[in-house]
Scaffold this motif. Structure first.
Motif, short mmCIF file in Angstrom:
data_model
loop_
_atom_site.label_atom_id
_atom_site.label_comp_id
_atom_site.label_asym_id
_atom_site.label_seq_id
_atom_site.Cartn_x
_atom_site.Cartn_y
_atom_site.Cartn_z
N SER A 12 0.85 -1.19 0.00
CA SER A 12 0.00 0.00 0.00
C SER A 12 0.88 1.24 0.00
N VAL A 13 0.71 2.09 -1.00
CA VAL A 13 1.47 3.34 -1.08
C VAL A 13 0.54 4.48 -0.64
N LEU A 14 0.90 5.15 0.45
CA LEU A 14 0.06 6.20 1.03
C LEU A 14 0.53 7.56 0.53
N SER A 30 5.43 8.39 -11.21
CA SER A 30 6.65 7.74 -10.75
C SER A 30 6.33 6.51 -9.89
N ILE A 31 5.17 6.50 -9.25
CA ILE A 31 4.72 5.31 -8.52
C ILE A 31 4.05 4.34 -9.47
N MET A 32 3.26 4.83 -10.40
CA MET A 32 2.63 3.96 -11.40
C MET A 32 3.67 3.18 -12.20
N ASN A 38 2.70 -4.96 -7.86
CA ASN A 38 1.54 -5.29 -7.04
C ASN A 38 1.34 -4.23 -5.95
N LEU A 39 0.80 -3.10 -6.39
CA LEU A 39 0.62 -1.95 -5.51
C LEU A 39 -0.86 -1.57 -5.45
#
Length: 318
Positions: A12-14, A30-32, A38-39
């Motif tokens: 999980s990225v908050l 940049s997170i995508m 598996n985020l």
């Protein structure tokens, strides 16, 4: 490089956001684009008044991993993060800011570090600081080993907030607490609760330093808050992991005059100028540094002393 596999644990990225329309698309992409796929990307917009939320809506329509929420009123960072935690379903939690950049292998490398070091509960990173235009200001390195991190925690926050942590850390600590130093407080509580921490010795994160973000706009309150959370940590050591934190106690502490805040913000402005040009125009940079100290001497000298103690510890252990 990892490829998507259901066997990989969900991370999980908050991501809290507020009025970052000029930077937020680059930050979220940049997170995508992380090599670890598996985020779940939990974005909570804190009632932005610019175009931030519209940009986020578009990104959410592109990537089904994004879970987008919006506060109906501005709740500030602590409540926004705690809501994100309440929505998280992953086995690991990562943090990200809406105006920074994660390099592609950031989460993959943090995950494999924890996978290969099961005794470690939370791992941070070295970072590269950039300005509003993306120009590199400097690299920030952090101590690697838990025992050194514990020693450094007496002076400065020894792990930047963009750590990756196992879910049990959040299960134990439950939530963030103290505004402007919520990350430092989280780290101190992690140490006091017996969790083992580390910093990955890779600079995989670009932290944007700009006028108007938390680093520059809340510094005076942050200065008082740091003393507050260190006092709480001492209480936990003495009282069997119990401290006296309450919103009432905290609010009494952080009251500052508008004049003090004005001088601090001006001091921070000149300190930023110092950082930006110190490699190229040394004498002008020193002049800006002197002005920043004269405008807020107590705070600037305190920060200089703490940084000096931390650097001495860092180099002695290098």
């Amino acid at each position: 490089m990892l490829t998507y596999c259901d066997a990989q644990p969900l991370i999980s990225v908050l991501i809290p956001t507020f009025n970052v329309e000029n930077f937020v698309e680059e930050a979220i992409r940049s997170i995508m684009d992380q090599t670890y796929k598996n985020l779940e990307i939990i974005i909570v917009d804190d009632c932005s008044t610019d175009n931030t939320y519209a940009i986020l809506l578009n990104l959410a329509s592109i990537d089904k991993r994004i879970r987008l929420f919006r506060n109906i009123e501005n709740k500030k960072i602590v409540d926004t993060l705690n809501f994100a935690i309440s929505q998280a379903k992953g086995e690991y939690y990562a943090r990200m800011d809406g105006d920074d950049i994660s390099l592609p292998e950031r989460i993959e490398k943090q995950y494999f570090f924890l996978l290969n070091n099961p005794e470690i509960d939370l791992v941070g990173l070295n970072v590269i600081m950039i300005n509003e235009n993306g120009k590199v200001i400097q690299e920030e390195k952090y101590l690697e080993k838990h025992k050194d991190i514990v020693r450094a925690s007496k002076y400065v926050s020894p792990i930047l907030h963009i750590w990756l942590a196992r879910k049990n850390v959040y299960d134990k600590l439950i939530k963030y607490r103290v505004p402007t130093v919520e990350d430092y407080d989280f780290i101190l509580r992690s140490i006091d609760n017996g969790f083992v921490l580390a910093n990955l010795q890779s600079s995989l994160y670009l932290q944007r330093i700009r006028n108007g973000n938390t680093i520059t706009s809340s510094g005076l309150i942050q200065y008082k808050s740091i003393h507050y959370i260190k006092k709480l940590s001492l209480e936990r050591i003495i009282n069997g992991n119990i401290d006296s934190h309450s919103e009432e106690n905290y609010n009494k502490l952080i009251t500052v005059s508008s004049l003090s805040l004005f001088f601090y913000k001006l001091s921070s402005f000149f300190h930023m100028k110092y950082l930006e040009i110190k490699q190229k125009y040394i004498y002008l940079a020193l002049f800006f540094r002197l002005i920043s100290i004269l405008l807020s001497p107590k705070l600037q000298f305190s920060q200089i002393i703490l940084r000096k103690k931390y650097k001495q510890l860092f180099f002695n252990l290098s």
